[in-house]
Design an enzyme around this catalytic site. Structure first.
Site, PDB file in Angstrom:
ATOM      1  N   SER A  18      30.660  14.387 -39.520  1.00 13.49           N
ATOM      2  CA  SER A  18      29.921  13.438 -38.688  1.00 13.49           C
ATOM      3  C   SER A  18      29.684  14.079 -37.326  1.00 13.49           C
ATOM      4  O   SER A  18      30.325  15.079 -36.974  1.00 13.49           O
ATOM      5  CB  SER A  18      30.746  12.159 -38.540  1.00 13.49           C
ATOM      6  OG  SER A  18      30.260  11.331 -37.510  1.00 13.49           O
ATOM      7  N   TYR A  63      37.689   6.250 -37.367  1.00 11.43           N
ATOM      8  CA  TYR A  63      36.555   6.998 -37.919  1.00 11.43           C
ATOM      9  C   TYR A  63      36.478   8.374 -37.253  1.00 11.43           C
ATOM     10  O   TYR A  63      36.329   9.400 -37.922  1.00 11.43           O
ATOM     11  CB  TYR A  63      35.256   6.223 -37.703  1.00 11.43           C
ATOM     12  CG  TYR A  63      34.053   6.858 -38.362  1.00 11.43           C
ATOM     13  CD1 TYR A  63      33.765   6.606 -39.699  1.00 11.43           C
ATOM     14  CD2 TYR A  63      33.206   7.708 -37.658  1.00 11.43           C
ATOM     15  CE1 TYR A  63      32.656   7.187 -40.319  1.00 11.43           C
ATOM     16  CE2 TYR A  63      32.101   8.295 -38.272  1.00 11.43           C
ATOM     17  CZ  TYR A  63      31.836   8.027 -39.597  1.00 11.43           C
ATOM     18  OH  TYR A  63      30.736   8.613 -40.200  1.00 11.43           O
TER      19      TYR A  63
END
Length: 260
Positions: free
Chosen positions: A152, A165
């Site tokens: 990410s 996350y």
């Protein structure tokens, strides 16, 4: 040298005869990865959390490829074992693993719940490690394989309102590199794709926030959000012979976000 160069062929990008597991490959980016691999010639085995897979099946079968789905919870050991065993029963081998399944839960840090932390880490990193280890044992016996993790922009940055996350995506980069070091001797390459800001269900709340949406677009040199389509060539490259000397790399596909 000229003889070596002449050996290169566009067939190096072909996945004909290959079998790929793509977790969470029924929607969003996962669906894009599945269709890309099918177009390149691979057959697919797709573990999903729900049974919303009719569209994905149709897209793959249009390409003349085989696809099987299995429904369950990748945070459970018994399901991860079932995924590997059922894929081997159906196709006889595993050439490619795409660890796409993941989740995100947003809340201010000072209000963040332990249960949300545990839920995000369980699927985003624990399941990735354990399924990859299980599949790597199969690939090591075959003396070949490609493992592709999904990182990410928050692999490189801190973000806001998503502490687990961010932590999990930093960890994805770490285990990508660790696996690459140990599995290279078995002719297994392990890399990760770090998508930028992509139009998916996960990013819908951000895109709906006019202020945040503008902040993001103003930083992306490409001037737009990515579509799942923009990641399809990347996954084929990393799954194919063309990337045999790429190992332990985190490949950002972000429209230039990180360089702005």
């Amino acid at each position: 040298m000229s003889n070596i160069l002449e050996q290169f062929s566009m067939d190096f990008f072909s996945l004909k005869g290959k079998v790929a597991i793509v977790t969470g490959g029924n929607t969003g980016l996962g669906q894009g990865y599945v269709v890309a691999l099918a177009k390149a010639g691979a057959d697919l085995f797709v573990p999903t959390y729900d049974n919303n897979w009719d569209e994905t099946r149709e897209l793959v079968e249009k390409e003349g490829r085989k696809i099987e789905f299995i429904q369950g919870d990748l945070t459970k050991d018994e399901f991860r074992n079932e995924v590997v065993n059922k894929c081997l029963e159906k196709f006889g081998k595993i050439d490619i693993l795409i660890n796409n399944a993941g989740t995100i839960r947003r809340a201010p840090l000072l209000e963040y719940k332990d249960t949300d932390w545990d839920a995000v880490m369980a699927i985003n990193i624990d399941a990735v490690y354990k399924l990859s280890q299980r599949v790597a044992r199969v690939m090591a016996e075959q003396k070949s394989g490609k493992i592709i993790n999904i990182a990410s922009m928050l692999t490189f940055q801190g973000g806001k309102f998503v502490p687990p996350y961010t932590a999990s995506k930093h960890a994805v980069a770490g285990i990508t590199k660790a696996f690459a070091n140990e599995l290279a001797s078995y002719n297994i390459q392990v890399n990760a794709i770090a998508p930028g800001y992509v139009k998916t269900a996960n990013t819908a709340p951000i895109r709906a926030d006019e202020t945040r949406n503008k902040e993001i677009l103003d930083r992306i040199p490409a001037g737009r959000w990515a579509e799942p389509f923009d990641l399809m060539g990347t996954v084929v490259f990393l799954a194919s012979r063309a990337s045999d000397y790429v190992n332990g790399h985190i490949l950002a596909v972000d429209g230039g976000w990180l360089v702005r």
